[in-house]
Structures are given as structure tokens and as C-alpha cells.
Design a protein around this motif. Structure first.
Motif, PDB file in Angstrom:
ATOM      1  N   ALA A  61     -15.495  -0.341  10.395  1.00  0.00           N
ATOM      2  CA  ALA A  61     -15.910  -0.552  11.783  1.00  0.00           C
ATOM      3  C   ALA A  61     -14.747  -0.338  12.744  1.00  0.00           C
ATOM      4  N   ILE A  62     -13.598  -0.914  12.414  1.00  0.00           N
ATOM      5  CA  ILE A  62     -12.420  -0.787  13.283  1.00  0.00           C
ATOM      6  C   ILE A  62     -11.996   0.672  13.402  1.00  0.00           C
ATOM      7  N   ALA A  63     -12.001   1.388  12.287  1.00  0.00           N
ATOM      8  CA  ALA A  63     -11.610   2.804  12.305  1.00  0.00           C
ATOM      9  C   ALA A  63     -12.515   3.632  13.201  1.00  0.00           C
ATOM     10  N   ASN A  64     -13.742   3.152  13.408  1.00  0.00           N
ATOM     11  CA  ASN A  64     -14.691   3.870  14.270  1.00  0.00           C
ATOM     12  C   ASN A  64     -14.786   3.260  15.665  1.00  0.00           C
ATOM     13  N   GLY A  65     -13.798   2.451  16.027  1.00  0.00           N
ATOM     14  CA  GLY A  65     -13.698   1.960  17.405  1.00  0.00           C
ATOM     15  C   GLY A  65     -14.583   0.783  17.746  1.00  0.00           C
ATOM     16  N   LYS A  66     -15.034   0.033  16.752  1.00  0.00           N
ATOM     17  CA  LYS A  66     -15.910  -1.114  17.022  1.00  0.00           C
ATOM     18  C   LYS A  66     -15.108  -2.419  17.049  1.00  0.00           C
ATOM     19  N   ASP A  67     -15.475  -3.307  17.962  1.00  0.00           N
ATOM     20  CA  ASP A  67     -14.978  -4.673  17.918  1.00  0.00           C
ATOM     21  C   ASP A  67     -15.774  -5.425  16.857  1.00  0.00           C
ATOM     22  N   VAL A  68     -15.123  -6.403  16.202  1.00  0.00           N
ATOM     23  CA  VAL A  68     -15.803  -7.060  15.090  1.00  0.00           C
ATOM     24  C   VAL A  68     -15.674  -8.577  15.159  1.00  0.00           C
ATOM     25  N   LEU A  69     -16.744  -9.233  14.722  1.00  0.00           N
ATOM     26  CA  LEU A  69     -16.730 -10.654  14.394  1.00  0.00           C
ATOM     27  C   LEU A  69     -17.087 -10.720  12.915  1.00  0.00           C
ATOM     28  N   VAL A  70     -16.134 -11.194  12.110  1.00  0.00           N
ATOM     29  CA  VAL A  70     -16.314 -11.213  10.663  1.00  0.00           C
ATOM     30  C   VAL A  70     -16.480 -12.657  10.210  1.00  0.00           C
ATOM     31  N   GLU A  71     -17.534 -12.914   9.457  1.00  0.00           N
ATOM     32  CA  GLU A  71     -17.743 -14.270   8.956  1.00  0.00           C
ATOM     33  C   GLU A  71     -16.650 -14.650   7.962  1.00  0.00           C
TER      34      GLU A  71
ATOM     35  N   PHE B 298     -10.778  -8.612  17.142  1.00  0.00           N
ATOM     36  CA  PHE B 298     -11.045  -9.106  15.791  1.00  0.00           C
ATOM     37  C   PHE B 298     -11.221 -10.620  15.884  1.00  0.00           C
ATOM     38  N   MET B 299     -12.424 -11.077  15.593  1.00  0.00           N
ATOM     39  CA  MET B 299     -12.748 -12.497  15.672  1.00  0.00           C
ATOM     40  C   MET B 299     -13.315 -12.945  14.337  1.00  0.00           C
ATOM     41  N   VAL B 300     -12.994 -14.178  13.949  1.00  0.00           N
ATOM     42  CA  VAL B 300     -13.500 -14.723  12.699  1.00  0.00           C
ATOM     43  C   VAL B 300     -14.544 -15.803  13.015  1.00  0.00           C
TER      44      VAL B 300
ATOM     45  N   CYS C 249     -14.934 -11.814  25.010  1.00  0.00           N
ATOM     46  CA  CYS C 249     -13.721 -11.128  24.568  1.00  0.00           C
ATOM     47  C   CYS C 249     -13.898  -9.613  24.575  1.00  0.00           C
ATOM     48  N   ILE C 250     -15.092  -9.135  24.218  1.00  0.00           N
ATOM     49  CA  ILE C 250     -15.358  -7.696  24.295  1.00  0.00           C
ATOM     50  C   ILE C 250     -15.261  -7.217  25.737  1.00  0.00           C
TER      51      ILE C 250
ATOM     52  N   THR D 294     -10.622 -17.871  17.899  1.00  0.00           N
ATOM     53  CA  THR D 294     -10.525 -17.798  16.434  1.00  0.00           C
ATOM     54  C   THR D 294     -10.206 -16.355  16.070  1.00  0.00           C
ATOM     55  N   ASP D 295      -8.936 -16.029  16.097  1.00  0.00           N
ATOM     56  CA  ASP D 295      -8.540 -14.632  15.921  1.00  0.00           C
ATOM     57  C   ASP D 295      -8.163 -14.346  14.468  1.00  0.00           C
ATOM     58  N   GLY D 296      -7.708 -13.142  14.239  1.00  0.00           N
ATOM     59  CA  GLY D 296      -7.361 -12.736  12.888  1.00  0.00           C
ATOM     60  C   GLY D 296      -6.204 -13.505  12.304  1.00  0.00           C
ATOM     61  N   GLU D 297      -5.234 -13.885  13.144  1.00  0.00           N
ATOM     62  CA  GLU D 297      -4.096 -14.638  12.636  1.00  0.00           C
ATOM     63  C   GLU D 297      -4.543 -15.984  12.078  1.00  0.00           C
ATOM     64  N   GLU D 298      -5.513 -16.612  12.737  1.00  0.00           N
ATOM     65  CA  GLU D 298      -6.037 -17.869  12.209  1.00  0.00           C
ATOM     66  C   GLU D 298      -6.718 -17.641  10.866  1.00  0.00           C
ATOM     67  N   ALA D 299      -7.469 -16.553  10.758  1.00  0.00           N
ATOM     68  CA  ALA D 299      -8.152 -16.246   9.503  1.00  0.00           C
ATOM     69  C   ALA D 299      -7.153 -16.040   8.372  1.00  0.00           C
ATOM     70  N   ILE D 300      -6.032 -15.386   8.672  1.00  0.00           N
ATOM     71  CA  ILE D 300      -4.988 -15.185   7.664  1.00  0.00           C
ATOM     72  C   ILE D 300      -4.392 -16.525   7.247  1.00  0.00           C
TER      73      ILE D 300
END
Length: 318
Positions: free
Chosen positions: A80-90, A114-116, A288-289, A297-303
Motif C-alpha cells: 500500500a505504501i509503495a503505491n502512495g496510500k496512507d495506512v491504518l494497520v491493526e 502510518f497509524m496503528v 491525519c490524512i 498512535t504512530d509507527g514508532e509506538e507500534a515498534i
């Protein structure tokens, strides 16, 4: 015009996303490996069912919510990211820290949101608890403990720790403001090789201690987060009715000569703004979009959550 969002994954939780996004006027399409299921749900909500392989290149889709088996999240998010989409990943966004870091780096490199899906961070009772902590109402935080137990759900890939603990870990990280410096985990498997019970114990660099207990084989349900401060204590109990979910206890403990003394106070049930956590979470994703603001709840939190899960996954009894 609201961002146009598709939901990938039409299972139980994906269906909740679909229904909520439809109510917010942002649902553009749905997709699932079982295309017949996607078509049924699409018809119910008056949107298009898109084949998974076609979803990522659609120019009429701005963002994708992913509610898939955890082992598929990293692969699909990267597409999704490679194709320019914003994502919310469970949650969890991946099964390894390395895959999670690759997702988050790709989003940053491509300027994507990128949101978790740590939905309890958007529970109004928890948001109010955060306000109490930040205002100093509880004093200096000393200890946090969370219990998330019940019967089920059972997965072939995720144990109780990986399935249940991310909810509470995200809240604990928000309350402490840092990752733990020490994590000790214990697990017990009774049905197969996956842990049905999990304990995590934490020590944070700012002196806060804590523990987490998760179980999918308990005959009763408990969803309780307790915060112990130097001035007061608070409990977020999601099993209580709306008006009793957040309780403040002004208990006192003090030293009198060589003995400890204490006094107990009745609970004060704190009022807070009403609202559905998933609705508030998806409203935040839409915001955010639109604004390109970094998600709460960003990617750093998910990591960070994945690092704790990894550190806490140990050999268990069988």
C-alpha cells in the motif's frame, strides 16, 4: 471531500471498521481474500468490492485500513505504501521488530501516514485518565498494572500475549512516556504450544514499575488498568457501565514513626466526554490524512509495543 478509504479484511473487526467508516462518509471500497464475502458486505454498504491485487493501484482510494491476520500486515502495508496510500494497520503491525521497522521507514520515506490500531488510546475514559496524570492529580506515578482476561479468542498464529497485550501496552507507554528498561515475561500453554496465559513485568527508566496479565482461558472477563501515584490512584475498568468506567481513589499512605499507616477513601467516578473509541480512532485517521499530522498512535509506538512483546516472549510451561 472526505478522504476515500478502503478496508482490507472483512472479518469481525474489519466489519466494524467498514460500518464506522460508512457512518463517517469515508468508505470507498472493501476487499478480502474471500471475494464473495467482500461482495456481500460491499452490497450491504453500497460500495464497491475490489479484488485484493487491484486495491493498491486504485487512484480513487486515498487510504487503506488493514484488519488482516497479523502475519499478513507487513507485506500488505508495504504494498500500500509503495503505491502512495496512507495506512491504518491493526495490531500487531508485524510479527517481528525488523518487519515493523521496515514498514515505518517505508512510510516515512514515501511521505505516507502510518497509524496503528491501538483503539483504546481513543477511549474517552483513557483520554481523561491521561489528563489526570498530566495535570498532576495522581502525583508522581509509581506503579501501573493491567489485567485483560476472558475466554477466547483462539488463533493459530497468535498467543494470548500477542493478541491481547498490545491494547494495554499502548496505554502503558502513553502513561509512562517511555519504553521499559527491563521486561520479564512468563507464559503458560495449556491447549497447544501457544501461551494461553501471559505475565509481563516492567521496570521503566523513570522509576515506574508495572505488570500486565493477559489470559484467554479465564472463566470471567476483566478489562482493568490501574495507576498508582504518590497522591492518588485511578482505575480504568472497561467492564463497568459508562458512568463508572473511570474511578479516582484518594487513598492516603504515610509513615508514622516506624510504622506505615493508611486511610481509604470512597471512589470518585470521573466524568468524561462520551464517544465510541473506534469512531474517534477513525476520525483521527481521517484528520491525519487531511492535515498530514503524525498520528497519536504512530509507527514508532507500534515498534515499541513489538519490542516489548518480543522481549516478553519466553519459554512457557506446557
Amino acid at each position: 471531500m472526505a478522504p476515500r478509504i478502503a478496508v482490507l479484511g472483512c472479518g469481525y473487526w474489519g466489519s466494524n471498521h467498514i460500518r464506522t467508516l460508512k457512518g463517517l462518509g469515508a468508505l470507498q471500497a472493501v476487499s478480502d481474500a474471500d471475494h464473495a464475502r467482500a461482495e456481500r458486505i460491499a452490497k450491504e454498504h453500497g460500495v464497491e468490492a475490489v479484488a485484493v491485487d487491484d486495491l493498491f493501484t486504485r487512484s480513487d482510494i486515498d487510504g487503506i485500513v488493514m484488519a488482516l491476520p497479523a502475519q499478513l500486515h507487513a507485506q500488505m502495508a508495504m504494498r500500500a505504501i509503495a503505491n502512495g496510500k496512507d495506512v491504518l494497520v491493526e495490531k500487531p503491525i508485524a510479527l517481528t521488530v525488523e518487519d515493523a521497522e521496515a514498514e515505518v521507514k517505508a512510510a516515512k520515506d514515501n511521505g505516507r501516514i502510518f497509524m496503528v490500531g491501538h483503539v483504546l488510546r481513543f477511549h474517552p475514559a483513557f483520554e481523561k485518565l491521561m489528563e489526570l496524570v498530566k495535570s498532576g492529580e495522581l502525583g508522581e506515578l509509581r506503579y501501573i498494572h493491567s489485567h485483560r482476561v476472558g475466554l477466547g479468542k483462539f488463533h493459530n498464529e497468535n498467543d494470548a500475549l500477542w493478541d491481547l497485550a498490545p491494547h494495554d501496552l499502548s496505554m502503558i507507554l502513553a502513561l509512562t512516556g517511555c519504553e521499559p528498561s527491563e521486561v520479564h515475561g512468563e507464559g503458560t500453554a495449556t491447549l497447544d504450544h501457544l501461551s494461553d496465559f501471559a505475565h509481563l513485568h516492567f521496570k521503566f527508566p523513570n522509576g515506574i514499575r508495572g505488570h500486565l496479565f493477559a489470559s484467554r482461558l479465564t472463566p470471567y472477563r476483566e478489562r482493568r488498568l490501574s495507576v498508582v501515584g504518590s497522591k492518588a490512584m485511578a482505575v480504568f475498568d472497561d467492564m463497568e457501565p459508562f458512568e463508572r468506567k473511570l474511578a479516582l481513589y484518594n487513598h492516603k499512605v504515610w509513615r508514622n514513626n516506624n510504622a506505615w499507616e493508611f486511610s481509604m477513601a470512597e471512589a470518585t467516578h470521573v466524568k468524561y466526554e462520551e464517544g465510541m473509541p473506534l469512531t474517534r480512532e477513525l476520525e483521527h485517521f481521517i484528520h491525519c490524512i487531511e492535515t498530514r499530522e503524525n498520528p497519536r498512535t504512530d509507527g514508532e509506538e507500534a515498534i515499541s509495543v513489538l519490542r516489548i512483546l518480543t522481549a516478553g516472549t519466553v519459554k512457557h510451561d506446557s
